[in-house]
Scaffold this active site. Structure first.
Site, short mmCIF file in Angstrom:
data_model
loop_
_atom_site.label_atom_id
_atom_site.label_comp_id
_atom_site.label_asym_id
_atom_site.label_seq_id
_atom_site.Cartn_x
_atom_site.Cartn_y
_atom_site.Cartn_z
N GLN A 30 0.79 -1.16 -0.11
CA GLN A 30 0.02 0.00 -0.05
C GLN A 30 0.98 1.15 -0.04
O GLN A 30 0.55 2.36 0.75
CB GLN A 30 -0.97 0.06 1.10
N SER A 31 1.91 1.22 -0.64
CA SER A 31 2.89 2.59 -0.58
C SER A 31 2.34 3.45 -1.36
O SER A 31 1.78 3.63 -2.52
CB SER A 31 4.10 1.96 -1.44
N ASN A 32 2.48 4.69 -0.80
CA ASN A 32 1.82 6.13 -1.61
C ASN A 32 3.10 6.62 -2.52
O ASN A 32 2.65 7.12 -3.62
CB ASN A 32 1.79 7.08 -0.61
#
Ligand SMILES: Cc1ncc(COP(=O)(O)O)c(C=O)c1O
Length: 326
Positions: free
Chosen positions: A71-73
């Site tokens: 879930q990396s931005n």
């Protein structure tokens, strides 16, 4: 020193007063709205990418390679900026958070990344920054052999912390907005945001206390990491030399149960900010960083009545991958 920079954030982000939270906490609280910095739900990584893409374009790169949590931005924003620059993006998603349901792997940032069109790789381990970067380098070598020009945005330490320059800019931007504070509170993960903000403030003559709230590793490990990032930053920004060891302040009271997993202080921070100011925090970074404020007001490390700036670093897209936590 001048570093090549691509304009991604497009102007100063708002610095807003938070009157209802101020009343509830007994402080004078402002929020730096970096959650609206840059495209596709924005976030702090937009400021960091200004310097990575600046460097990449300067070097004639046609492909960006980057690694991060599922879930990396950061990878989502890198894919967005690559699209806008007509560059190819290769993003690598690391399995950092165990035991997550199916929608964690499909919703939130993953959904956005799919829409943005990068090539998506996976990496099995979550605590192996060097290994994750090495996998990208292997891919970059293959691209180079095909005549392409790849550019790797590193996760591991030991590389110039170009991203921290984005937070030197943010510090200067806040001061130019006519404000300075007794205390700044910000999430501390890779450390680029925390180290850049602290160096930018000291380099501009501000003696404010800057508290980094741990999202990835405990206070002892994070303190050492921020000291190393700051030492490397000196080569890019002379103002970083004005940071002294006691300036590096860390709080890890909301880190448990670990990276990407939400505990009670973070859950209650989300509730508090939503019901007092109508603003949403994300479960991985900003909920854990905001949680430092009530805790440190209670312990006296943030004085009652003092002026506090919470840096909202964004990350909202990930919320939709965490619906079961609420
Ligand atoms: C929303 C958000 N806030 C804070 C951070 C932490 O920033 P840094 O890695 O610069 O410490 C991240 C990192 O990915 C993030 O995505």
């Amino acid at each position: 020193m001048k570093h090549p920079r691509l304009n991604i954030v497009a102007g100063p982000t708002p610095l807003v007063h938070a009157p209802r939270l101020s009343d509830a906490l007994g402080i004078d609280l402002f929020i730096k709205r970096d959650d609206v910095a840059g495209p596709t739900f924005g976030g702090n990584k937009s400021r960091q990418l200004e310097y990575y893409f600046g460097d990449a374009l300067d070097k004639g790169a046609d492909t960006i390679l980057i690694t991060g949590a599922v879930q990396s931005n950061f990878v989502r924003l890198a894919a967005a900026v690559a699209s806008s620059q007509n560059m190819h993006a290769i993003i690598q998603l690391e399995n950092r958070v165990p035991g997550k349901p199916d929608h964690y792997h499909k919703s939130g940032n993953v959904l956005l990344s799919h829409l943005l069109g990068p090539e998506i790789l996976t990496y099995p381990e979550g605590e192996d920054e060097t290994g994750a970067d090495a996998a990208l380098h292997e891919r970059a070598e293959a691209l180079r052999a095909e005549g392409r020009v790849p550019y790797v945005i590193h996760l591991s330490e030991g590389h110039p912390p170009l991203g921290a320059l984005g937070y030197v800019d943010a510090a200067q931007e806040i001061l130019q907005q006519g404000q300075d504070f007794d205390t700044y509170v910000v999430a501390s993960g890779s450390g680029s945001t925390h180290a850049g903000l602290l160096a930018g403030l000291r380099g501009s003559g501000s003696g404010a206390q800057v508290i980094g709230s741990c999202v990835r590793r405990d206070a002892t490990a994070q303190e050492a990491r921020i000291a190393r990032v700051t030492a490397r930053l000196k080569k890019l920004y002379a103002g970083a030399a004005r940071v002294s060891e006691p300036d590096i302040r860390i709080w890890d009271g909301a880190l448990a149960p670990g990276y990407g997993q939400i505990g009670e202080p973070a859950r209650s921070a989300i509730h508090m900010v939503a019901t007092h100011e109508g603003l949403i925090l994300d479960p991985v970074y900003t909920a854990k960083s905001f949680a430092a404020i009530p805790a440190l007001v209670a312990s006296g490390e943030i004085a009652k009545g003092s002026r506090v700036c919470f840096v909202h670093t964004g990350g909202l897209a990930a919320l939709f991958a965490y619906e079961e936590a609420f």
